[in-house]
Design an enzyme around this catalytic site. Structure first.
Site, PDB file in Angstrom:
ATOM      1  N   GLU A 139      14.034  10.776  45.699  1.00 40.75           N
ATOM      2  CA  GLU A 139      15.357  10.340  46.123  1.00 40.75           C
ATOM      3  C   GLU A 139      15.197   9.341  47.267  1.00 40.75           C
ATOM      4  O   GLU A 139      16.136   9.068  48.001  1.00 40.75           O
ATOM      5  CB  GLU A 139      16.238  11.520  46.520  1.00 40.75           C
ATOM      6  CG  GLU A 139      15.645  12.448  47.546  1.00 40.75           C
ATOM      7  CD  GLU A 139      16.525  13.661  47.828  1.00 40.75           C
ATOM      8  OE1 GLU A 139      17.661  13.475  48.262  1.00 40.75           O
ATOM      9  OE2 GLU A 139      16.047  14.798  47.616  1.00 40.75           O
TER      10      GLU A 139
ATOM     11  N   CYS B  67      16.412  17.006  45.471  1.00 40.09           N
ATOM     12  CA  CYS B  67      15.106  17.677  45.618  1.00 40.09           C
ATOM     13  C   CYS B  67      14.662  18.377  44.339  1.00 40.09           C
ATOM     14  O   CYS B  67      13.551  18.901  44.271  1.00 40.09           O
ATOM     15  CB  CYS B  67      15.161  18.697  46.750  1.00 40.09           C
ATOM     16  SG  CYS B  67      15.821  18.016  48.259  1.00 40.09           S
TER      17      CYS B  67
ATOM     18  N   HIS C 150      12.046  26.059  47.072  1.00 40.65           N
ATOM     19  CA  HIS C 150      12.248  24.765  47.732  1.00 40.65           C
ATOM     20  C   HIS C 150      12.538  25.081  49.203  1.00 40.65           C
ATOM     21  O   HIS C 150      13.383  25.935  49.497  1.00 40.65           O
ATOM     22  CB  HIS C 150      13.434  24.036  47.090  1.00 40.65           C
ATOM     23  CG  HIS C 150      13.945  22.898  47.918  1.00 40.65           C
ATOM     24  ND1 HIS C 150      13.136  21.851  48.291  1.00 40.65           N
ATOM     25  CD2 HIS C 150      15.156  22.651  48.471  1.00 40.65           C
ATOM     26  CE1 HIS C 150      13.836  21.010  49.031  1.00 40.65           C
ATOM     27  NE2 HIS C 150      15.067  21.468  49.155  1.00 40.65           N
TER      28      HIS C 150
HETATM   29  N1  CAA Z   1      16.400  31.617  68.887  1.00 41.49           N
HETATM   30  C1  CAA Z   1      16.333  31.952  67.582  1.00 41.49           C
HETATM   31  N2  CAA Z   1      17.236  31.496  66.645  1.00 41.49           N
HETATM   32  C2  CAA Z   1      18.185  30.636  67.078  1.00 41.49           C
HETATM   33  C3  CAA Z   1      18.297  30.246  68.425  1.00 41.49           C
HETATM   34  C4  CAA Z   1      17.339  30.771  69.352  1.00 41.49           C
HETATM   35  N3  CAA Z   1      17.364  30.433  70.646  1.00 41.49           N
HETATM   36  N4  CAA Z   1      19.347  29.391  68.526  1.00 41.49           N
HETATM   37  C5  CAA Z   1      19.870  29.265  67.268  1.00 41.49           C
HETATM   38  N5  CAA Z   1      19.176  30.017  66.397  1.00 41.49           N
HETATM   39  C6  CAA Z   1      19.375  30.167  64.966  1.00 41.49           C
HETATM   40  C7  CAA Z   1      20.834  30.307  64.530  1.00 41.49           C
HETATM   41  O1  CAA Z   1      21.286  31.636  64.713  1.00 41.49           O
HETATM   42  C8  CAA Z   1      20.731  29.888  63.091  1.00 41.49           C
HETATM   43  O2  CAA Z   1      20.208  30.962  62.342  1.00 41.49           O
HETATM   44  P1  CAA Z   1      20.950  31.472  61.008  1.00 41.49           P
HETATM   45  O3  CAA Z   1      21.078  30.267  60.120  1.00 41.49           O
HETATM   46  O4  CAA Z   1      20.053  32.510  60.469  1.00 41.49           O
HETATM   47  O5  CAA Z   1      22.281  31.957  61.447  1.00 41.49           O
HETATM   48  C9  CAA Z   1      19.653  28.805  63.096  1.00 41.49           C
HETATM   49  O6  CAA Z   1      18.963  28.964  64.348  1.00 41.49           O
HETATM   50  C10 CAA Z   1      20.202  27.401  63.037  1.00 41.49           C
HETATM   51  O7  CAA Z   1      21.182  27.273  64.022  1.00 41.49           O
HETATM   52  P2  CAA Z   1      22.521  26.508  63.706  1.00 41.49           P
HETATM   53  O8  CAA Z   1      23.121  27.033  62.437  1.00 41.49           O
HETATM   54  O9  CAA Z   1      23.360  26.514  64.915  1.00 41.49           O
HETATM   55  O10 CAA Z   1      21.910  25.057  63.461  1.00 41.49           O
HETATM   56  P3  CAA Z   1      22.642  23.685  63.238  1.00 41.49           P
HETATM   57  O11 CAA Z   1      24.099  23.824  63.097  1.00 41.49           O
HETATM   58  O12 CAA Z   1      22.138  22.779  64.283  1.00 41.49           O
HETATM   59  O13 CAA Z   1      22.065  23.160  61.813  1.00 41.49           O
HETATM   60  C11 CAA Z   1      21.204  23.112  59.616  1.00 41.49           C
HETATM   61  C12 CAA Z   1      21.166  23.829  60.973  1.00 41.49           C
HETATM   62  C13 CAA Z   1      22.543  23.317  58.958  1.00 41.49           C
HETATM   63  C14 CAA Z   1      20.107  23.694  58.726  1.00 41.49           C
HETATM   64  C15 CAA Z   1      20.943  21.591  59.858  1.00 41.49           C
HETATM   65  O14 CAA Z   1      19.650  21.395  60.372  1.00 41.49           O
HETATM   66  C16 CAA Z   1      21.121  20.745  58.620  1.00 41.49           C
HETATM   67  O15 CAA Z   1      22.203  20.276  58.307  1.00 41.49           O
HETATM   68  N6  CAA Z   1      19.987  20.495  57.847  1.00 41.49           N
HETATM   69  C17 CAA Z   1      20.043  19.652  56.656  1.00 41.49           C
HETATM   70  C18 CAA Z   1      20.676  20.356  55.472  1.00 41.49           C
HETATM   71  C19 CAA Z   1      19.770  21.335  54.782  1.00 41.49           C
HETATM   72  O16 CAA Z   1      18.574  21.373  54.960  1.00 41.49           O
HETATM   73  N7  CAA Z   1      20.366  22.155  53.924  1.00 41.49           N
HETATM   74  C20 CAA Z   1      19.627  23.124  53.157  1.00 41.49           C
HETATM   75  C21 CAA Z   1      20.209  23.371  51.791  1.00 41.49           C
HETATM   76  S1  CAA Z   1      20.346  21.828  50.919  1.00 41.49           S
HETATM   77  C22 CAA Z   1      18.789  21.597  50.227  1.00 41.49           C
HETATM   78  O17 CAA Z   1      17.981  22.467  50.184  1.00 41.49           O
HETATM   79  C23 CAA Z   1      18.435  20.250  49.685  1.00 41.49           C
HETATM   80  C24 CAA Z   1      17.669  19.543  50.725  1.00 41.49           C
HETATM   81  O18 CAA Z   1      16.451  19.580  50.748  1.00 41.49           O
HETATM   82  C25 CAA Z   1      18.408  18.803  51.733  1.00 41.49           C
END
Ligand code: CAA
Length: 389
Positions: free
Chosen positions: A79, A111, A233
């Site tokens: 992609e 992916c 994945h």
């Molecule tokens: N210690 C331990 N854990 C902590 C922490 C700390 N101090 N602070 C936060 N966390 C944890 C949170 O509790 C959360 O855990 P859970 O998901 O288990 O609840 C985790 O860290 C992430 O925190 P947030 O949810 O607050 O993180 P965020 O809002 O900044 O974003 C994300 C996380 C949504 C994954 C973001 O990085 C993102 O958008 N990534 C891209 C999208 C993605 O990868 N999607 C996956 C499915 S799509 C797919 O698979 C296709 C592909 O390849 C893209």
């Protein structure tokens, strides 16, 4: 006759950024990235590498002259394509010196596409057992600096040789697919970085896994106890852990512990590279096979492939005797030998990609140790170089 994965080989960047350092630079707690996201290092792909060079660098070291003579199908799944018309596979075939009687095609479905490639290649070899197919998943995951997706970037390519009587994994004919229109992650034609609804995409991923995994169990009269390991994945390694946990209630406590231990092996190398979109599932498979001492020939491995947009598939294979012979045994050491870059250096490299501009451009490739590099653009054509030639 068995058909499946005969060899796997991986290529990425010689550079990485430390996730604790990136977290501190983004005013986040390091444990959010290390535990919450589940990543410890992230590959930083320099401008001298693109989807084509990564693919060629992944495949070249594993191919013998006999392999090259037998390959009549090359599928490059990406992609991160470099052209809206011409398939990346054509460039890759030239760099690898493949036979001119080879069918070359680029596949796209986020992916997921490398899995479509593997299943198409399986069917092809079943009909033509004297031939081999080369399937490469190659991508650079880019969400942008200072975005929530930033800690889930990375990049690399996984090359897989599909053959009869494979050394590594004999694929079964069973699989369950799910394909529906979902706007969880996409990249409009004018964008170099992905658009994503992060939380929504993570929920859809779990829904898809539940659907195809349980669909597979029902369709094949299999139970979770039949699986030695499940590989996923891994856009970030916590994602796969969440998916695995969602089906653990189907297993006994002892089986749960075993599946979690195998998963830890299966994510160990992905933790150091980050997301590589199409190749991610297969890096996880390689990670399992390289680091898990408890695997045995005959073990049933389940593979969950997910591509936003969205398409998912669950399929399976049996581990073959002597599977280590088909693996990229040097990978852990190559990852350990990478150079750590600072956050400012990573940011500068992120911004230094070839510009979407018709002007001639030159790329500094001299520090890139990989065999195949992108040196720039002349007359609106990408310039690739084999540094060993
Ligand atoms: N210690 C331990 N854990 C902590 C922490 C700390 N101090 N602070 C936060 N966390 C944890 C949170 O509790 C959360 O855990 P859970 O998901 O288990 O609840 C985790 O860290 C992430 O925190 P947030 O949810 O607050 O993180 P965020 O809002 O900044 O974003 C994300 C996380 C949504 C994954 C973001 O990085 C993102 O958008 N990534 C891209 C999208 C993605 O990868 N999607 C996956 C499915 S799509 C797919 O698979 C296709 C592909 O390849 C893209």
């Amino acid at each position: 006759m068995k058909v499946g994965i005969d060899k796997l080989h991986f290529a990425s960047s010689q550079l990485y950024v430390d996730m604790s350092e990136l977290a501190l630079a983004r005013q986040a707690e390091p444990d959010k990235y290390l535990i919450g996201i589940g990543q410890s290092q992230m590959a930083v792909v320099p401008p001298s590498q693109d989807a084509v060079t990564l693919a060629a660098n992944a495949a070249a070291p594993m191919l013998t002259e006999a392999d090259i003579a037998a390959i009549d199908l090359l599928i490059v799944a990406t992609e991160s394509g470099v052209d809206n018309s011409k398939a990346a596979a054509i460039y890759v075939a030239k760099l690898l010196g493949l036979n001119r009687r080879v069918r070359t095609i680029e596949l796209k479905e986020a992916c997921y596409a490398a899995t479509a490639g593997v299943k198409l290649a399986q069917s092809h070899v079943q009909v033509h057992p004297d031939k081999k197919a080369l399937v490469i998943g190659t991508d650079i995951a880019r969400y942008g600096l200072h975005t929530p997706g930033e800690p889930t970037q990375g990049g690399g390519a996984m090359a897989m040789l599909i053959s009869a009587e494979p050394q590594v994994l004999a694929l079964t004919d069973d699989s369950v697919v799910l394909s529906q229109d979902v706007m969880d992650f996409w990249r409009p034609i004018y964008q170099t970085t992905a658009l994503v609804d992060g939380k929504y995409s993570s929920n859809i991923y779990i829904d898809y896994f539940q659907d195809v995994f349980k669909g597979y169990l029902a369709q094949t009269s299999t139970t979770i106890a039949n699986f030695k390991a499940l590989v996923f994945h891994l856009p970030y390694t916590k994602m796969g852990l969440k998916a695995l946990r969602s089906v653990l209630p189907l297993a006994t406590p002892t089986q749960q512990q075993a599946l979690l231990a195998h998963f830890d092996c299966a994510r160990s190398l992905n933790r150091k590279v980050g997301n590589l979109y199409t190749g991610s599932l297969y890096l996880s498979l390689l990670s399992l096979l390289l680091t898990d001492a408890k695997l045995q020939p005959g073990d049933l491995i389940g593979l969950f492939s997910y591509g936003s947009g969205a398409e998912g598939e669950f399929y399976t294979g049996h581990l073959q005797p002597g599977y280590q012979r088909g693996l990229d045994l040097g990978l852990p050491q190559r990852l350990a030998n990478r150079r750590r870059v600072s956050v400012p250096e990573y940011e500068a490299l992120f911004e230094a990609q070839l510009k979407l501009d018709p002007a001639d451009q030159a790329i500094a490739f001299q520090d890139d140790p990989h065999r195949f590099v992108l040196t720039g653009q002349i007359n609106e054509q990408r310039q690739y170089l084999d540094q060993w030639a």
